[in-house]
Design a protein around this motif. Structure first.
Motif, mmCIF file in Angstrom:
data_model
loop_
_atom_site.group_PDB
_atom_site.id
_atom_site.type_symbol
_atom_site.label_atom_id
_atom_site.label_comp_id
_atom_site.label_asym_id
_atom_site.label_seq_id
_atom_site.Cartn_x
_atom_site.Cartn_y
_atom_site.Cartn_z
ATOM 1 N N VAL A 141 0.841 -1.200 0.000
ATOM 2 C CA VAL A 141 0.000 0.000 0.000
ATOM 3 C C VAL A 141 0.876 1.250 0.000
ATOM 4 O O VAL A 141 0.634 2.194 -0.765
ATOM 5 C CB VAL A 141 -0.957 -0.006 1.203
ATOM 6 N N LEU A 142 1.895 1.275 0.849
ATOM 7 C CA LEU A 142 2.776 2.437 0.926
ATOM 8 C C LEU A 142 3.489 2.687 -0.403
ATOM 9 O O LEU A 142 3.613 3.840 -0.839
ATOM 10 C CB LEU A 142 3.802 2.251 2.042
ATOM 11 N N ALA A 143 3.945 1.607 -1.038
ATOM 12 C CA ALA A 143 4.634 1.759 -2.325
ATOM 13 C C ALA A 143 3.695 2.326 -3.385
ATOM 14 O O ALA A 143 4.086 3.155 -4.208
ATOM 15 C CB ALA A 143 5.201 0.417 -2.779
ATOM 16 N N SER A 144 2.435 1.893 -3.353
ATOM 17 C CA SER A 144 1.450 2.398 -4.305
ATOM 18 C C SER A 144 1.158 3.875 -4.041
ATOM 19 O O SER A 144 1.096 4.687 -4.976
ATOM 20 C CB SER A 144 0.162 1.578 -4.220
ATOM 21 N N VAL A 145 0.973 4.240 -2.774
ATOM 22 C CA VAL A 145 0.694 5.635 -2.431
ATOM 23 C C VAL A 145 1.864 6.536 -2.808
ATOM 24 O O VAL A 145 1.672 7.686 -3.233
ATOM 25 C CB VAL A 145 0.355 5.754 -0.933
ATOM 26 N N GLU A 146 3.064 6.013 -2.704
ATOM 27 C CA GLU A 146 4.233 6.800 -3.115
ATOM 28 C C GLU A 146 4.174 7.123 -4.612
ATOM 29 O O GLU A 146 4.605 8.193 -5.045
ATOM 30 C CB GLU A 146 5.522 6.040 -2.793
ATOM 31 N N ARG A 147 3.601 6.203 -5.393
ATOM 32 C CA ARG A 147 3.476 6.426 -6.838
ATOM 33 C C ARG A 147 2.301 7.350 -7.169
ATOM 34 O O ARG A 147 2.395 8.193 -8.057
ATOM 35 C CB ARG A 147 3.289 5.091 -7.576
ATOM 36 N N THR A 148 1.174 7.162 -6.473
ATOM 37 C CA THR A 148 -0.043 7.885 -6.854
ATOM 38 C C THR A 148 -0.259 9.170 -6.059
ATOM 39 O O THR A 148 -0.886 10.108 -6.555
ATOM 40 C CB THR A 148 -1.283 6.994 -6.660
ATOM 41 N N GLY A 149 0.173 9.195 -4.811
ATOM 42 C CA GLY A 149 -0.004 10.371 -3.972
ATOM 43 C C GLY A 149 -1.374 10.498 -3.333
ATOM 44 O O GLY A 149 -1.639 11.456 -2.600
ATOM 45 N N ARG A 150 -2.259 9.543 -3.575
ATOM 46 C CA ARG A 150 -3.618 9.623 -3.051
ATOM 47 C C ARG A 150 -4.077 8.230 -2.600
ATOM 48 O O ARG A 150 -3.704 7.235 -3.202
ATOM 49 C CB ARG A 150 -4.585 10.174 -4.096
ATOM 50 N N LEU A 151 -4.935 8.211 -1.571
ATOM 51 C CA LEU A 151 -5.398 6.929 -1.029
ATOM 52 C C LEU A 151 -6.882 7.000 -0.696
ATOM 53 O O LEU A 151 -7.335 7.885 0.034
ATOM 54 C CB LEU A 151 -4.612 6.574 0.237
ATOM 55 N N VAL A 152 -7.639 6.045 -1.243
ATOM 56 C CA VAL A 152 -9.047 5.847 -0.907
ATOM 57 C C VAL A 152 -9.197 4.423 -0.385
ATOM 58 O O VAL A 152 -8.677 3.482 -0.995
ATOM 59 C CB VAL A 152 -9.964 6.079 -2.124
ATOM 60 N N LEU A 153 -9.908 4.261 0.723
ATOM 61 C CA LEU A 153 -10.062 2.966 1.371
ATOM 62 C C LEU A 153 -11.533 2.577 1.395
ATOM 63 O O LEU A 153 -12.385 3.386 1.791
ATOM 64 C CB LEU A 153 -9.513 3.025 2.802
ATOM 65 N N VAL A 154 -11.824 1.348 0.977
ATOM 66 C CA VAL A 154 -13.205 0.864 0.917
ATOM 67 C C VAL A 154 -13.344 -0.332 1.847
ATOM 68 O O VAL A 154 -12.550 -1.269 1.785
ATOM 69 C CB VAL A 154 -13.596 0.461 -0.518
ATOM 70 N N ASP A 155 -14.365 -0.293 2.691
ATOM 71 C CA ASP A 155 -14.527 -1.338 3.692
ATOM 72 C C ASP A 155 -16.005 -1.484 4.020
ATOM 73 O O ASP A 155 -16.693 -0.494 4.287
ATOM 74 C CB ASP A 155 -13.740 -0.966 4.950
ATOM 75 N N GLN A 156 -16.512 -2.712 4.003
ATOM 76 C CA GLN A 156 -17.913 -2.958 4.326
ATOM 77 C C GLN A 156 -18.182 -2.869 5.826
ATOM 78 O O GLN A 156 -19.332 -2.772 6.247
ATOM 79 C CB GLN A 156 -18.352 -4.317 3.794
ATOM 80 N N ALA A 157 -17.132 -2.916 6.639
ATOM 81 C CA ALA A 157 -17.306 -2.793 8.085
ATOM 82 C C ALA A 157 -17.688 -1.359 8.450
ATOM 83 O O ALA A 157 -17.506 -0.426 7.667
ATOM 84 C CB ALA A 157 -16.016 -3.189 8.801
ATOM 85 N N THR A 158 -18.202 -1.194 9.651
ATOM 86 C CA THR A 158 -18.515 0.151 10.125
ATOM 87 C C THR A 158 -17.223 0.955 10.267
ATOM 88 O O THR A 158 -16.162 0.411 10.546
ATOM 89 C CB THR A 158 -19.243 0.091 11.472
ATOM 90 N N ARG A 159 -17.347 2.259 10.077
ATOM 91 C CA ARG A 159 -16.167 3.117 9.965
ATOM 92 C C ARG A 159 -15.202 2.973 11.139
ATOM 93 O O ARG A 159 -13.992 2.925 10.961
ATOM 94 C CB ARG A 159 -16.619 4.575 9.832
ATOM 95 N N HIS A 160 -15.712 2.907 12.343
ATOM 96 C CA HIS A 160 -14.840 2.911 13.510
ATOM 97 C C HIS A 160 -14.473 1.512 13.998
ATOM 98 O O HIS A 160 -13.929 1.357 15.097
ATOM 99 C CB HIS A 160 -15.468 3.748 14.628
ATOM 100 N N ALA A 161 -14.763 0.506 13.177
ATOM 101 C CA ALA A 161 -14.309 -0.859 13.485
ATOM 102 C C ALA A 161 -13.813 -1.506 12.203
ATOM 103 O O ALA A 161 -13.997 -2.692 11.983
ATOM 104 C CB ALA A 161 -15.438 -1.675 14.093
ATOM 105 N N SER A 162 -13.151 -0.718 11.366
ATOM 106 C CA SER A 162 -12.816 -1.163 10.017
ATOM 107 C C SER A 162 -11.328 -1.414 9.825
ATOM 108 O O SER A 162 -10.491 -0.868 10.542
ATOM 109 C CB SER A 162 -13.267 -0.102 8.999
ATOM 110 N N VAL A 163 -11.025 -2.223 8.824
ATOM 111 C CA VAL A 163 -9.650 -2.384 8.378
ATOM 112 C C VAL A 163 -9.148 -1.073 7.786
ATOM 113 O O VAL A 163 -7.986 -0.707 7.922
ATOM 114 C CB VAL A 163 -9.550 -3.507 7.325
#
Length: 332
Positions: free
Chosen positions: A242-264
């Motif tokens: 993930v870090l290597a990808s963010v270094e290339r793109t500069g932006r990060l969006v995270l998608v998770d079906q769990a509730t926001r405050h108990a999510s990966v």
């Protein structure tokens, strides 16, 4: 050679493969081996395919004991919420023996359970509760999103010398995909870049991986190049990819079906904020379920859960594309 089979068939093929390879592998659960004609009973006999009482505490306790005695049980727990009545064995017993014995004792067991079955199953059978397990020392957690990974991660889980929670998404059950024949192993802690891109990194788990790919395809039509990453396991979690990808793109969006405050996604966001902050050219965006139970009503269910439109809106926020007001608020 690969051929197309369903997600659930791939999981069972992984179990069958390991039972054929190692006679210490057992399959137990409340809904396995119901008759002599069951293919697993026919292949391996009733001593290795055991129907358990309707008690998760009993079946997981039996499996922990069998694992300590040298067996490799796979427990079909049916549904992730059913693990909650046996939490002591899951997070306070089998997972700790290796550490507490100074590495001399192993507890190789797999807890297989479905999760995330929305589609009108309401509040107590639809949870994505993997977040509460990912930080438990000694417990590994796999979340396959494809049939091939489902087979490979199951085989790897069975061969692991300590407990693994193998969570399969109900809505993927009959999805098909190419799966290698014969022995197939997928390593733990190694994320997959399922779609390369240059403008934004999009990390999703389980069923949401497919929604992320749909969103990436839609965004590509507007000239936004999205890199989609599937962690495949959340414990261990491959932060480096993930870090290597963010270094290339500069932006990060995270998608998770769990509730926001108990999510990966919250954990990944924290890791990137600490170790990859200098790479970010925009705030991290999380597209998760709302902090609410899943309703029986389909419109209310849809309102709570992430979907393609919400993912697209999240990516557009990250790349600072002008949004209509209603789309911008969809991911907040």
């Amino acid at each position: 050679m690969a051929r197309e089979i369903t997600y659930i068939a791939a999981i069972m093929e992984g179990i069958h493969q390991e039972m054929s390879r190692d006679e210490d592998v057992l399959l137990i659960g409340q809904s396995v081996g119901g008759s002599p004609e069951d293919p697993f009973v026919a292949a391996f006999g009733p001593d290795r395919v055991r129907v358990t009482p309707i008690s998760e505490t009993a079946e997981i306790g039996m499996a922990a004991g069998a694992a300590l005695a040298g067996k490799r049980p796979v427990v079909d727990c049916t549904m992730a919420e059913f693990l909650l009545v046996a939490m002591d064995q899951v997070v306070n017993e089998a997972n700790r023996f290796h550490y507490m014995s100074g590495g001399r004792v192993t507890a190789p067991l797999v807890l297989k359970a479905g999760y995330g079955f929305t589609a009108g199953w309401a509040g107590q059978h639809t949870g994505s509760i993997y977040g509460m397990f990912m930080g438990v020392p000694g417990l590994k957690v796999a979340l396959p999103s494809t049939p091939a990974d489902a087979k490979g991660l199951m085989a790897t889980a069975i061969r692991d010398d300590n407990p693994v929670l193998f969570l399969h998404h109900y809505l993927l059950t009959l999805e098909t995909g190419d799966v290698p024949e014969g022995e197939h192993l997928v390593p733990f802690g190694q994320a997959a870049i399922v779609r390369p891109g240059t403008d934004v990194t999009l990390v999703a788990t389980g069923w949401t991986v497919h929604r992320a790919l749909e969103a990436a395809e839609e965004l590509a039509a507007d000239g936004v190049s999205v890199e989609v990453i599937d962690p495949r396991t959340i414990a261990p979690l491959d932060v480096d990819t993930v870090l290597a990808s963010v270094e290339r793109t500069g932006r990060l969006v995270l998608v998770d079906q769990a509730t926001r405050h108990a999510s990966v996604s919250a954990i990944i966001a924290a890791e990137v904020a600490e170790a990859g902050f200098a790479s970010l050219r925009a705030p991290i965006v999380q597209v998760t379920a709302l902090d609410a139970p899943i309703a029986y009503s389909k419109p209310m269910e849809d309102f709570v859960l992430p979907d393609v439109a919400k993912i697209v809106a999240g990516v557009r926020r990250a790349v600072d594309v002008t949004l209509p007001h209603d789309a911008a608020t969809a991911v907040r």
